[in-house]
Design a protein around this motif. Structure first.
Motif, PDB file in Angstrom:
ATOM      1  N   LEU A  60      42.810  40.158 -69.948  1.00  7.39           N
ATOM      2  CA  LEU A  60      41.730  41.135 -70.007  1.00  7.39           C
ATOM      3  C   LEU A  60      42.330  42.422 -70.557  1.00  7.39           C
ATOM      4  N   VAL A  61      41.897  42.824 -71.743  1.00  3.33           N
ATOM      5  CA  VAL A  61      42.424  44.030 -72.377  1.00  3.33           C
ATOM      6  C   VAL A  61      41.270  44.848 -72.944  1.00  3.33           C
ATOM      7  N   PRO A  62      41.443  46.156 -72.996  1.00  2.29           N
ATOM      8  CA  PRO A  62      40.384  46.981 -73.582  1.00  2.29           C
ATOM      9  C   PRO A  62      40.279  46.718 -75.081  1.00  2.29           C
ATOM     10  N   THR A  63      39.059  46.718 -75.578  1.00  2.66           N
ATOM     11  CA  THR A  63      38.844  46.491 -77.006  1.00  2.66           C
ATOM     12  C   THR A  63      38.292  47.725 -77.714  1.00  2.66           C
ATOM     13  N   SER A  64      37.731  48.635 -76.965  1.00 12.69           N
ATOM     14  CA  SER A  64      37.164  49.837 -77.573  1.00 12.69           C
ATOM     15  C   SER A  64      38.212  50.934 -77.680  1.00 12.69           C
ATOM     16  N   LYS A  65      37.967  51.889 -78.581  1.00 12.54           N
ATOM     17  CA  LYS A  65      38.866  53.030 -78.735  1.00 12.54           C
ATOM     18  C   LYS A  65      38.974  53.794 -77.420  1.00 12.54           C
ATOM     19  N   HIS A  87      45.036  56.235 -82.041  1.00  9.36           N
ATOM     20  CA  HIS A  87      44.857  55.805 -80.650  1.00  9.36           C
ATOM     21  C   HIS A  87      45.487  54.441 -80.405  1.00  9.36           C
ATOM     22  N   GLU A  88      45.519  53.566 -81.430  1.00 12.22           N
ATOM     23  CA  GLU A  88      46.155  52.256 -81.278  1.00 12.22           C
ATOM     24  C   GLU A  88      47.675  52.385 -81.222  1.00 12.22           C
ATOM     25  N   VAL A  89      48.227  53.298 -81.992  1.00 17.06           N
ATOM     26  CA  VAL A  89      49.669  53.543 -81.971  1.00 17.06           C
ATOM     27  C   VAL A  89      50.088  54.072 -80.597  1.00 17.06           C
ATOM     28  N   ILE A  90      49.335  55.051 -80.078  1.00 14.03           N
ATOM     29  CA  ILE A  90      49.655  55.628 -78.765  1.00 14.03           C
ATOM     30  C   ILE A  90      49.479  54.572 -77.677  1.00 14.03           C
ATOM     31  N   TYR A  91      48.387  53.802 -77.746  1.00 15.21           N
ATOM     32  CA  TYR A  91      48.122  52.727 -76.782  1.00 15.21           C
ATOM     33  C   TYR A  91      49.274  51.724 -76.783  1.00 15.21           C
ATOM     34  N   PHE A  92      49.669  51.238 -77.965  1.00 11.48           N
ATOM     35  CA  PHE A  92      50.761  50.287 -78.069  1.00 11.48           C
ATOM     36  C   PHE A  92      52.063  50.865 -77.506  1.00 11.48           C
ATOM     37  N   THR A  93      52.340  52.123 -77.848  1.00 15.27           N
ATOM     38  CA  THR A  93      53.564  52.775 -77.395  1.00 15.27           C
ATOM     39  C   THR A  93      53.619  52.853 -75.874  1.00 15.27           C
ATOM     40  N   THR A 123      45.713  54.024 -71.717  1.00 11.89           N
ATOM     41  CA  THR A 123      46.911  54.830 -71.950  1.00 11.89           C
ATOM     42  C   THR A 123      47.113  55.818 -70.811  1.00 11.89           C
ATOM     43  N   GLY A 124      46.062  56.540 -70.460  1.00  9.10           N
ATOM     44  CA  GLY A 124      46.142  57.496 -69.357  1.00  9.10           C
ATOM     45  C   GLY A 124      46.428  56.815 -68.036  1.00  9.10           C
ATOM     46  N   LEU A 125      45.769  55.679 -67.809  1.00  6.49           N
ATOM     47  CA  LEU A 125      45.987  54.930 -66.571  1.00  6.49           C
ATOM     48  C   LEU A 125      47.446  54.508 -66.441  1.00  6.49           C
ATOM     49  N   ALA A 126      48.028  53.995 -67.521  1.00  3.85           N
ATOM     50  CA  ALA A 126      49.429  53.560 -67.470  1.00  3.85           C
ATOM     51  C   ALA A 126      50.363  54.736 -67.218  1.00  3.85           C
ATOM     52  N   LEU A 127      50.099  55.859 -67.888  1.00  6.91           N
ATOM     53  CA  LEU A 127      50.978  57.028 -67.727  1.00  6.91           C
ATOM     54  C   LEU A 127      50.914  57.622 -66.330  1.00  6.91           C
ATOM     55  N   LEU A 128      49.770  57.550 -65.670  1.00  7.60           N
ATOM     56  CA  LEU A 128      49.642  58.077 -64.307  1.00  7.60           C
ATOM     57  C   LEU A 128      49.912  57.008 -63.255  1.00  7.60           C
ATOM     58  N   ALA A 181      34.445  49.596 -66.176  1.00  4.52           N
ATOM     59  CA  ALA A 181      33.191  48.849 -66.044  1.00  4.52           C
ATOM     60  C   ALA A 181      32.153  49.397 -67.033  1.00  4.52           C
ATOM     61  N   ILE A 182      32.122  50.702 -67.179  1.00  5.16           N
ATOM     62  CA  ILE A 182      31.163  51.326 -68.098  1.00  5.16           C
ATOM     63  C   ILE A 182      31.622  51.209 -69.549  1.00  5.16           C
ATOM     64  N   ILE A 183      32.863  51.611 -69.813  1.00  4.95           N
ATOM     65  CA  ILE A 183      33.372  51.667 -71.190  1.00  4.95           C
ATOM     66  C   ILE A 183      33.447  50.272 -71.820  1.00  4.95           C
ATOM     67  N   GLU A 184      34.030  49.332 -71.093  1.00  2.00           N
ATOM     68  CA  GLU A 184      34.251  47.991 -71.643  1.00  2.00           C
ATOM     69  C   GLU A 184      33.150  46.993 -71.256  1.00  2.00           C
ATOM     70  N   ARG A 185      32.213  47.462 -70.433  1.00  2.00           N
ATOM     71  CA  ARG A 185      31.115  46.606 -69.938  1.00  2.00           C
ATOM     72  C   ARG A 185      31.654  45.391 -69.171  1.00  2.00           C
ATOM     73  N   TRP A 186      32.664  45.688 -68.322  1.00  2.00           N
ATOM     74  CA  TRP A 186      33.227  44.662 -67.456  1.00  2.00           C
ATOM     75  C   TRP A 186      32.551  44.755 -66.100  1.00  2.00           C
ATOM     76  N   SER A 187      32.667  43.689 -65.317  1.00  2.00           N
ATOM     77  CA  SER A 187      32.211  43.768 -63.931  1.00  2.00           C
ATOM     78  C   SER A 187      33.164  44.695 -63.182  1.00  2.00           C
ATOM     79  N   LEU A 188      32.720  45.217 -62.046  1.00  2.00           N
ATOM     80  CA  LEU A 188      33.609  46.074 -61.248  1.00  2.00           C
ATOM     81  C   LEU A 188      34.859  45.314 -60.823  1.00  2.00           C
TER      82      LEU A 188
END
Length: 189
Positions: A144-149, A8-14, A156-161, A118-125
């Motif tokens: 601000l970057v995601p830290t969880s898998k 998932h880190e390889v795909i994310y980085f790519t 990754t999905g957000l960037a691709l769409l 907000a849910i996954i990373e526990r960020w504010s909205l």
């Protein structure tokens, strides 16, 4: 030290690299051979990415036409949606003023992604909305970057769409402005 990345880190980085988002949280360049590989990867991305984005943009354009058809038909163009009074009412309100597929996709992505991050990373909205906007516009500040898998998979999905939808929207706006200027110029002559 060599870093060991999970799939998932390889795909994310790519994807983050190919879409030019570049958050800055991964930089695998520590030697000359890695720098040469990174250069080749960046330039190959310029070949592969337009093909991927072209396909996604074509799908967004198709959605746009389907939405316009639905708006003009009072919501009767999509049989599965026909049963919904809400969809028919929205379609009637939008008749002749339907937002583009890219606009609808970006609004939807912002709503879904903001809630998800907000849910996954526990960020504010607000932080999640900020991250979503930074991603789809390819600004990629890196503050601000995601830290969880799961967060990286979602990014990754957000960037691709989101990146091609943003490019499609920018293209639509540019085309509308260009056409308006052309019509205005012709009227002046």
């Amino acid at each position: 030290g060599h870093e060991h990345w999970c799939l998932h880190e390889v795909i994310y980085f790519t994807v983050v690299s190919m879409t030019t988002v570049g958050y800055g949280d991964y930089a695998p360049v520590h030697s000359d051979p890695e720098k040469m590989l990174a250069i080749a990867f960046m330039w190959m991305s310029l070949i592969v990415l337009p093909i991927i984005f072209g396909y996604i943009s074509a799908e967004v354009e198709l959605m746009s036409h389907q939405l316009e058809d639905t708006a003009h038909s009072g919501g009767k163009s999509w049989p599965k949606l026909h049963r919904s009074r809400f969809v028919r009412r929205v379609a009637m309100l939008l008749k002749g003023h339907a937002p583009s597929g890219a606009t609808m996709m970006l609004v939807g992505l912002h709503l879904v992604s903001s809630a998800a991050f907000a849910i996954i990373e526990r960020w504010s909205l607000l932080d999640a909305l900020y991250f979503t906007s930074v991603t789809v516009t390819t600004v990629g500040y890196g503050d601000l970057v995601p830290t969880s898998k799961l967060g990286k998979v979602a990014a990754t999905g957000l960037a691709l769409l989101g990146v091609p939808a943003t490019a499609s929207l920018a293209s639509e706006i540019s085309e509308k402005v260009s056409n308006s200027v052309s019509v205005y110029t012709e009227k002046l002559q």
